[in-house]
Design an enzyme around this catalytic site. Structure first.
Site, PDB file in Angstrom:
ATOM      1  N   HIS A 109      -8.864   1.074   0.196  1.00 36.80           N
ATOM      2  CA  HIS A 109      -8.772   0.101  -0.907  1.00 36.80           C
ATOM      3  C   HIS A 109     -10.161  -0.458  -1.265  1.00 36.80           C
ATOM      4  O   HIS A 109     -10.347  -1.660  -1.407  1.00 36.80           O
ATOM      5  CB  HIS A 109      -7.778  -1.014  -0.570  1.00 36.80           C
ATOM      6  CG  HIS A 109      -6.375  -0.503  -0.456  1.00 36.80           C
ATOM      7  ND1 HIS A 109      -5.663  -0.054  -1.555  1.00 36.80           N
ATOM      8  CD2 HIS A 109      -5.574  -0.311   0.616  1.00 36.80           C
ATOM      9  CE1 HIS A 109      -4.476   0.362  -1.147  1.00 36.80           C
ATOM     10  NE2 HIS A 109      -4.397   0.221   0.158  1.00 36.80           N
ATOM     11  N   SER A 154       0.851  -1.200   0.000  1.00 37.63           N
ATOM     12  CA  SER A 154       0.000   0.000   0.000  1.00 37.63           C
ATOM     13  C   SER A 154       0.889   1.254   0.000  1.00 37.63           C
ATOM     14  O   SER A 154       1.606   1.499  -0.960  1.00 37.63           O
ATOM     15  CB  SER A 154      -0.972  -0.036   1.175  1.00 37.63           C
ATOM     16  OG  SER A 154      -1.956   0.959   1.050  1.00 37.63           O
TER      17      SER A 154
END
Length: 316
Positions: free
Chosen positions: A200, A93
C-alpha cells in the site's frame, strides 16, 4: 424494525495454521469452496490452510488466496445455515475480494484467480521497504513526523485502521525515522511489522499497473449490494468502478476507519467479521464502540452468531 447489517472480511495477518479445517469438516458448502480453490489455483490451498507449515502460509503468494478461500468458506457456511443478506460488505485490503464475491461482483473462480494474480504481482514488487503499526498517535504528530521523515526517504500511511492505529509504509530508513519521531511526539507504541515489502505504497505502483492489464478482461458484474471500497471509503456497485479501483487498491492507503464510519453513518448497527481471526472486531470496538460485532471463523462461532442474529438482532 430490522437492523442494518454489514459483513466484513479480514486481510493479511489474520492467517493461522489450521484455519478453515473445522468448517471444511462440518459444512459441505465450505468443503466445496476449498475443493474449488485447490482445482482453480492448481495447488493445495486446503493443505496450506489446514497443515501449513507456517513459513509457507505467511508467504504473500499463499497468504492471500488462503485467507480469501477460508473467508469465503465461512461465508458459504453461514449462508447454508441462515438466509441473510447484508446491507453492505467491506474487506480489509485482500479482504475486499471476499466482499466483492459476497456482493455478486465476481464468481468464486474469478475471485480466486484475481487474488492469486494480485498476490503474485505484489510479491514480485516486494523487494525492500518496511511497514510499522503506530498506536495512539495524534493526527498532528503523524503529519509532522511523516513530513520530517520524508527528508530521509519515502514514507506514507498504508492503513487507517482505527482512530488509535495506523500503519506506515515506505523506505526502511524513513519508516524507522518516522517511528522514532512519533514516539518522541507521544505515540504509545510503534511496532515494526514482519512483512516482505512496503505494501500500500508507491513501491507497489508497478504491480498496480500490471494488474490493470489483468482486470481489463476480468469478468465482473454490478454488485447486488454496496461494497465500501478501501481506496475511498465509498459505496461501489458498478462493475467498471471496481475495474478502476482494484489496481489502485494495491498502492493506495486503506481507509478502514472511514469505511466503518461510513457504514455507521448509513445506519449499520451490526457487523459480522467473516474469516480467520478477530482483528477487525478489535478495530471496530475503537471505531464504532456502540455497534454489535460477531465473528465467524469455525463451527462454534458460526452457530453462536446464527443464534444471536436470529434471536436478537436482524431477523426478529
Amino acid at each position: 424494525m430490522t437492523k442494518k447489517i454489514a459483513f466484513l472480511f479480514p486481510g493479511q495477518g489474520s492467517q493461522s495454521v489450521g484455519m478453515g479445517k473445522d468448517l471444511y469438516e462440518n459444512f459441505d458448502s465450505a468443503k466445496k469452496v476449498f475443493k474449488t480453490a485447490d482445482k482453480t489455483l492448481g495447488k493445495s490451498v486446503s493443505s496450506l490452510c489446514f497443515e501449513g507449515p507456517e513459513d509457507s502460509l505467511k508467504q504473500t503468494v499463499n497468504t492471500q488466496p488462503c485467507i480469501v478461500t477460508t473467508s469465503i468458506a465461512a461465508l458459504e457456511s453461514l449462508k447454508s445455515q441462515l438466509d441473510i443478506k447484508p446491507d453492505y460488505v467491506a474487506g480489509h485490503s485482500l479482504g475486499e475480494y471476499c466482499a466483492m464475491y459476497a456482493s455478486g461482483a465476481m464468481s468464486l473462480e474469478t475471485t480466486l484467480k484475481a487474488i492469486q494474480k494480485r498476490a503474485d504481482l505484489m510479491n514480485a514488487s516486494a523487494n525492500g521497504g518496511a511497514m510499522s503499526a503506530v498506536l495512539n498517535a495524534s493526527e498532528e504528530a503523524i503529519k509532522d513526523s511523516l513530513a520530517e521523515a520524508s527528508k530521509v526517504g519515502y514514507v506514507d500511511v498504508a492503513n487507517y485502521n482505527s482512530p488509535a492505529q495506523i500503519v506506515i509504509t515506505g523506505d526502511e530508513k524513513a519508516v524507522a525515522k518516522a517511528g522514532e519521531l512519533l514516539l518522541e511526539k507521544g505515540a504509545r507504541r510503534v511496532v515494526p511489522l514482519p512483512v516482505s515489502g512496503a505494501f500500500h505504497s508507491k513501491f507497489m505502483e508497478k504491480a498496480g499497473k500490471e494488474f490493470e492489464g489483468f482486470v481489463k478482461d476480468l469478468e465482473l458484474n454490478n454488485a447486488l449490494m454496496p461494497v465500501i471500497t478501501n481506496v475511498d471509503a465509498a459505496a461501489t456497485i458498478n462493475a467498471d468502478d471496481f475495474r478502476a479501483k482494484m489496481p489502485k487498491q494495491i498502492y493506495s492507503s486503506v481507509y478502514w476507519t472511514q469505511t466503518i464510519e461510513k457504514m455507521v453513518a448509513d445506519g449499520v448497527e451490526v457487523f459480522v467479521e467473516i474469516g480467520p481471526g478477530k482483528v477487525l472486531a478489535g478495530l471496530n470496538k475503537k471505531i464504532a464502540p456502540n455497534a454489535k460485532i460477531f465473528n465467524i471463523y469455525d463451527k462454534a462461532s458460526l452457530e453462536a452468531t446464527v443464534v444471536a442474529l436470529k434471536e436478537d438482532l436482524v431477523l426478529a
